[in-house]
Design an enzyme around this catalytic site. Structure first.
Site, PDB file in Angstrom:
ATOM      1  CE1 TYR A  58      -3.175  -2.876   0.109  1.00  0.00           C
ATOM      2  CE2 TYR A  58      -3.649  -2.371   2.398  1.00  0.00           C
ATOM      3  CZ  TYR A  58      -3.881  -3.124   1.266  1.00  0.00           C
ATOM      4  OH  TYR A  58      -4.826  -4.129   1.299  1.00  0.00           O
ATOM      5  NE  ARG A 207     -13.057  -2.871  -6.184  1.00  0.00           N
ATOM      6  CZ  ARG A 207     -12.107  -3.522  -5.512  1.00  0.00           C
ATOM      7  NH1 ARG A 207     -11.257  -2.848  -4.772  1.00  0.00           N
ATOM      8  NH2 ARG A 207     -12.003  -4.839  -5.579  1.00  0.00           N
ATOM      9  CG  PHE A 210     -22.938   0.891  -1.303  1.00  0.00           C
ATOM     10  CD1 PHE A 210     -24.269   1.038  -1.642  1.00  0.00           C
ATOM     11  CD2 PHE A 210     -22.271  -0.237  -1.749  1.00  0.00           C
ATOM     12  CE1 PHE A 210     -24.926   0.080  -2.405  1.00  0.00           C
ATOM     13  CE2 PHE A 210     -22.914  -1.203  -2.508  1.00  0.00           C
ATOM     14  CZ  PHE A 210     -24.249  -1.046  -2.840  1.00  0.00           C
TER      15      PHE A 210
END
Length: 330
Positions: A58, A207, A210
């Protein structure tokens, strides 16, 4: 009100049923900075979200470094940390599940995090050329060496879980699961429950779809993998946006946040199911918090199913290039 505490696998470690994913801290979905990330972690602690997930790739170590700086500066108590390794970015992208590689990457992660051990360490993907039994043995060695408390697998099939678990009990499986990705219902969530394994659901708010507003393609920077993701390309994106808007209207009609409702739905699938949404900001994190008070009774679940039945989303959850080492079982 605080989030329900659940056991992480069979480790005896208790964690809130809502966790936090720190992938965005690495700049994966847009620019970020350490001050903003630390403010987000402040909000997480205030909300009782103390189970944090990161990975070596990440931001190529940036996310772990940000977490490490926070832990060193704030010294918060009761934080449970998970990290991952196995993916070697390409091109071509490769997967390495060997003991030497995983141990070396784990040591690097611990240094960035400023820790001597972590509660959970995942094989981020399973290399099909490495028998999963060997991976389980490797993880067992890392447990015995005191570097990790438990181990996990990610994007695996039920049969892979059962094979690994027979060698060394698995603590958690992390696969994508949300109202628009329902594949784990075809055996994996049940297998985890039967074996006493936590099921950690990543991308539980689809992603960014929502949210109080859905993610807009126009706001995605160059290189954002969603730009080539089948669900975010036309005509799929427009269809999916319209369906999410139906759910958004339903949530607002009930006086709850869209993200909170989506997360409450995931948590309602079992006490062992732990959603792990991610964000860069405290403001977005605070949209999740009513998930703990939304009652998901049979009638509510039926209403949601009528709006978003299994299989409603157009497009695959990954493009072909993104499916490397993702196990398919149906």
């Amino acid at each position: 009100m605080s989030f329900k505490q659940v056991e992480l696998g069979r480790t005896g470690i208790m964690v809130p049923q809502l966790a936090f994913g720190a992938m965005s801290f690495g700049g994966m979905f847009g620019p970020t900075d350490e001050e903003t990330s630390h403010a987000c972690l402040d909000a997480a602690i205030e909300a009782g979200i103390t189970f944090w997930d990161t990975a070596n790739i990440y931001g190529m170590g940036v996310s772990e470094t940000v977490l490490g700086h926070y832990l060193a500066a704030k010294k918060p108590e009761g934080i449970t940390i998970a990290t991952k390794a196995s993916i070697i970015p390409g091109p071509p992208r490769r997967i390495d599940n060997s003991y030497d590689y995983l141990r070396s990457e784990l040591e690097g992660s611990l240094e960035k995090l400023g820790l001597s051990s972590v509660e959970l360490f995942y094989a981020h993907r399973h290399d099909p050329e490495t028998p999963i039994e060997e991976v389980a043995e490797t993880m067992g060695r890392l447990i015995d060496e005191g570097l990790i408390k438990g181990y996990g697998l990610s994007e695996v099939a039920p049969y892979t879980l059962s094979r690994a678990h027979a060698v060394r009990p698995v603590t958690a499986v992390q696969n994508e699961y949300s109202l628009w990705t329902r594949l784990p219902e075809l055996g994996l969530i049940r297998s985890c429950a039967e074996l006493g394994v936590s099921f950690v659901a990543f991308s539980p708010v689809a992603r960014g779809m929502f949210g109080e507003t859905s993610v807009d393609r126009a706001d995605m920077r160059e290189g954002d993998f969603r730009l080539s993701n089948p669900r975010f390309t036309e005509p799929n994106y427009s269809h999916n946006l319209a369906k999410v808007e139906e759910f958004r209207q339903w949530a607002h009609g009930r006086g709850v946040s869209v993200a909170g409702a989506a997360l409450a739905w995931v948590m309602a699938q079992g006490d062992h199911v732990i959603p792990i949404p991610g964000t860069r900001t405290a403001a977005h994190l605070n949209e999740w918090l009513d998930a703990q008070k939304i009652e998901m009774d049979a009638a509510t679940l039926a209403e949601i199913e009528a709006i978003l039945p299994a299989g409603w989303a157009w497009g695959d959850r990954y493009g072909d290039k993104q499916m490397v080492a993702v196990e398919r079982y149906c």
